[in-house]
Write a protein that holds these residues in place. Structure first.
Motif, PDB file in Angstrom:
ATOM      1  N   MET A   1     -17.744  13.568   8.483  1.00  0.00           N
ATOM      2  CA  MET A   1     -17.472  12.550   9.498  1.00  0.00           C
ATOM      3  C   MET A   1     -17.825  11.160   8.977  1.00  0.00           C
ATOM      4  SD  MET A   1     -18.614  14.814  12.848  1.00  0.00           S
ATOM      5  CE  MET A   1     -19.336  13.451  13.648  1.00  0.00           C
ATOM      6  N   ASP A   2     -18.944  11.052   8.260  1.00  0.00           N
ATOM      7  CA  ASP A   2     -19.346   9.760   7.692  1.00  0.00           C
ATOM      8  C   ASP A   2     -18.332   9.277   6.656  1.00  0.00           C
ATOM      9  OD1 ASP A   2     -21.608   9.908   9.290  1.00  0.00           O
ATOM     10  OD2 ASP A   2     -22.963  10.450   7.637  1.00  0.00           O
ATOM     11  N   TRP A   3     -17.861  10.179   5.809  1.00  0.00           N
ATOM     12  CA  TRP A   3     -16.901   9.809   4.763  1.00  0.00           C
ATOM     13  C   TRP A   3     -15.572   9.370   5.374  1.00  0.00           C
ATOM     14  CZ3 TRP A   3     -12.568  12.608   2.526  1.00  0.00           C
ATOM     15  CH2 TRP A   3     -12.074  12.015   1.354  1.00  0.00           C
ATOM     16  N   ILE A   4     -15.084  10.126   6.356  1.00  0.00           N
ATOM     17  CA  ILE A   4     -13.832   9.764   7.036  1.00  0.00           C
ATOM     18  C   ILE A   4     -13.996   8.421   7.750  1.00  0.00           C
ATOM     19  CG2 ILE A   4     -12.290  10.404   8.951  1.00  0.00           C
ATOM     20  CD1 ILE A   4     -11.747  12.051   6.445  1.00  0.00           C
ATOM     21  N   SER A   5     -15.149   8.202   8.378  1.00  0.00           N
ATOM     22  CA  SER A   5     -15.414   6.923   9.045  1.00  0.00           C
ATOM     23  C   SER A   5     -15.402   5.764   8.058  1.00  0.00           C
ATOM     24  CB  SER A   5     -16.763   6.964   9.773  1.00  0.00           C
ATOM     25  OG  SER A   5     -16.717   7.881  10.823  1.00  0.00           O
ATOM     26  N   LYS A   6     -15.936   6.004   6.862  1.00  0.00           N
ATOM     27  CA  LYS A   6     -15.941   4.968   5.825  1.00  0.00           C
ATOM     28  C   LYS A   6     -14.511   4.639   5.383  1.00  0.00           C
ATOM     29  CE  LYS A   6     -18.091   3.808   1.422  1.00  0.00           C
ATOM     30  NZ  LYS A   6     -19.015   4.239   0.365  1.00  0.00           N
ATOM     31  N   LEU A   7     -13.676   5.668   5.243  1.00  0.00           N
ATOM     32  CA  LEU A   7     -12.268   5.425   4.900  1.00  0.00           C
ATOM     33  C   LEU A   7     -11.587   4.608   5.996  1.00  0.00           C
ATOM     34  CD1 LEU A   7     -11.171   8.921   3.514  1.00  0.00           C
ATOM     35  CD2 LEU A   7     -11.520   6.824   2.185  1.00  0.00           C
TER      36      LEU A   7
ATOM     37  N   ALA B   1     -13.019   2.587   8.198  1.00  0.00           N
ATOM     38  CA  ALA B   1     -13.576   1.227   8.226  1.00  0.00           C
ATOM     39  C   ALA B   1     -12.975   0.357   7.125  1.00  0.00           C
ATOM     40  CB  ALA B   1     -15.095   1.281   8.086  1.00  0.00           C
ATOM     41  N   GLY B   2     -12.621   0.974   5.990  1.00  0.00           N
ATOM     42  CA  GLY B   2     -11.999   0.245   4.892  1.00  0.00           C
ATOM     43  C   GLY B   2     -10.496   0.108   5.035  1.00  0.00           C
ATOM     44  N   ASN B   3      -9.964   0.538   6.195  1.00  0.00           N
ATOM     45  CA  ASN B   3      -8.529   0.496   6.475  1.00  0.00           C
ATOM     46  C   ASN B   3      -7.728   1.336   5.474  1.00  0.00           C
ATOM     47  OD1 ASN B   3      -6.421  -0.256   8.171  1.00  0.00           O
ATOM     48  ND2 ASN B   3      -5.862  -1.997   6.870  1.00  0.00           N
ATOM     49  N   ASN B   4      -8.312   2.441   5.000  1.00  0.00           N
ATOM     50  CA  ASN B   4      -7.630   3.328   4.062  1.00  0.00           C
ATOM     51  C   ASN B   4      -7.183   4.639   4.700  1.00  0.00           C
ATOM     52  OD1 ASN B   4      -9.953   1.899   2.162  1.00  0.00           O
ATOM     53  ND2 ASN B   4      -7.922   2.016   1.252  1.00  0.00           N
ATOM     54  N   LEU B   5      -7.584   4.899   5.925  1.00  0.00           N
ATOM     55  CA  LEU B   5      -7.266   6.175   6.560  1.00  0.00           C
ATOM     56  C   LEU B   5      -5.934   6.088   7.285  1.00  0.00           C
ATOM     57  CD1 LEU B   5      -8.369   9.041   7.133  1.00  0.00           C
ATOM     58  CD2 LEU B   5      -9.293   8.118   9.263  1.00  0.00           C
ATOM     59  N   VAL B   6      -5.017   6.995   6.951  1.00  0.00           N
ATOM     60  CA  VAL B   6      -3.739   7.087   7.648  1.00  0.00           C
ATOM     61  C   VAL B   6      -3.800   8.223   8.664  1.00  0.00           C
ATOM     62  CG1 VAL B   6      -1.261   7.551   7.390  1.00  0.00           C
ATOM     63  CG2 VAL B   6      -2.449   6.136   5.698  1.00  0.00           C
TER      64      VAL B   6
ATOM     65  N   MET C   1       0.839  -1.182   0.000  1.00  0.00           N
ATOM     66  CA  MET C   1       0.000   0.000   0.000  1.00  0.00           C
ATOM     67  C   MET C   1       0.887   1.249   0.000  1.00  0.00           C
ATOM     68  SD  MET C   1      -3.172  -1.010   0.036  1.00  0.00           S
ATOM     69  CE  MET C   1      -4.469  -0.287   0.968  1.00  0.00           C
ATOM     70  N   LYS C   2       0.416   2.257  -0.684  1.00  0.00           N
ATOM     71  CA  LYS C   2       1.111   3.536  -0.765  1.00  0.00           C
ATOM     72  C   LYS C   2       0.280   4.588  -0.047  1.00  0.00           C
ATOM     73  CE  LYS C   2       2.600   2.244  -5.386  1.00  0.00           C
ATOM     74  NZ  LYS C   2       2.511   2.568  -6.808  1.00  0.00           N
ATOM     75  N   ASN C   3       0.948   5.637   0.418  1.00  0.00           N
ATOM     76  CA  ASN C   3       0.238   6.737   1.051  1.00  0.00           C
ATOM     77  C   ASN C   3      -0.018   7.846   0.037  1.00  0.00           C
ATOM     78  OD1 ASN C   3       0.205   5.457   3.509  1.00  0.00           O
ATOM     79  ND2 ASN C   3       1.901   6.610   4.357  1.00  0.00           N
ATOM     80  N   PHE C   4      -1.188   8.462   0.150  1.00  0.00           N
ATOM     81  CA  PHE C   4      -1.590   9.542  -0.750  1.00  0.00           C
ATOM     82  C   PHE C   4      -2.109  10.712   0.074  1.00  0.00           C
ATOM     83  CE2 PHE C   4      -1.810   5.713  -3.230  1.00  0.00           C
ATOM     84  CZ  PHE C   4      -1.342   6.081  -4.481  1.00  0.00           C
ATOM     85  N   LEU C   5      -1.727  11.904  -0.349  1.00  0.00           N
ATOM     86  CA  LEU C   5      -2.225  13.128   0.258  1.00  0.00           C
ATOM     87  C   LEU C   5      -3.434  13.590  -0.539  1.00  0.00           C
ATOM     88  CD1 LEU C   5      -1.794  15.579   2.212  1.00  0.00           C
ATOM     89  CD2 LEU C   5      -0.466  16.609   0.354  1.00  0.00           C
ATOM     90  N   LEU C   6      -4.530  13.840   0.159  1.00  0.00           N
ATOM     91  CA  LEU C   6      -5.714  14.418  -0.474  1.00  0.00           C
ATOM     92  C   LEU C   6      -5.766  15.874  -0.045  1.00  0.00           C
ATOM     93  CD1 LEU C   6      -8.407  11.653   0.212  1.00  0.00           C
ATOM     94  CD2 LEU C   6      -6.781  11.823  -1.684  1.00  0.00           C
ATOM     95  N   VAL C   7      -5.684  16.778  -1.012  1.00  0.00           N
ATOM     96  CA  VAL C   7      -5.742  18.217  -0.739  1.00  0.00           C
ATOM     97  C   VAL C   7      -7.120  18.692  -1.182  1.00  0.00           C
ATOM     98  CG1 VAL C   7      -4.738  20.470  -1.250  1.00  0.00           C
ATOM     99  CG2 VAL C   7      -3.259  18.441  -1.126  1.00  0.00           C
ATOM    100  N   PHE C   8      -7.876  19.222  -0.235  1.00  0.00           N
ATOM    101  CA  PHE C   8      -9.238  19.667  -0.520  1.00  0.00           C
ATOM    102  C   PHE C   8      -9.222  21.154  -0.839  1.00  0.00           C
ATOM    103  CE2 PHE C   8      -9.515  16.347   2.809  1.00  0.00           C
ATOM    104  CZ  PHE C   8      -9.974  15.322   1.997  1.00  0.00           C
TER     105      PHE C   8
END
Length: 112
Positions: free
Chosen positions: A30-36, A38-43, A1-8
């Motif tokens: 909050m729901d979107w971050i929680s979904k990330l 839960a999918g083990n995608n949030l660093v 897995m690689k890390n990615f920066l999301l710039v809003f």
């Protein structure tokens, strides 16, 4: 897995939200971050940024920024992990920033 920066990036000219709209939008984030998560995608859930700041250039020349003529500004960031740039882009599909006319820049973090 690689890390990615999301710039809003947010639209500085977007209409102001009512308190109820702002609360609903915060819940979407909050729901979107929680979904990330839960999918083990949030660093790192990242942070929201104030719209004002300073720009520092060579020879330590400091100016106000972002500039008022801009139509958008960096509103915040987060760090996710994904197997590819394409997967990282797909994970932004439900990002709440789009509802306000904003966008997401997806950048792979170069591990040193």
């Amino acid at each position: 897995m690689k890390n990615f920066l999301l710039v809003f990036r947010v639209d500085l000219n977007a209409p102001q939200r009512t308190p109820e709209q702002a609360q609903a939008n915060m819940q979407q984030w909050m729901d979107w971050i929680s979904k990330l998560a839960a999918g083990n995608n949030l660093v790192d859930a990242g942070q929201r940024l104030y719209p004002h700041g300073k720009v520092v250039r060579p020879q330590h020349i400091v100016t106000d920024g972002p500039y008022m003529e801009l139509k958008e500004a960096v509103g915040g960031f987060t760090i996710i992990k994904a197997s590819s740039l394409e997967e990282a882009v797909e994970l932004t599909r439900e990002c709440p920033v789009f509802a306000g006319g904003g966008n997401v820049e997806v950048r792979e973090i170069w591990a040193i």
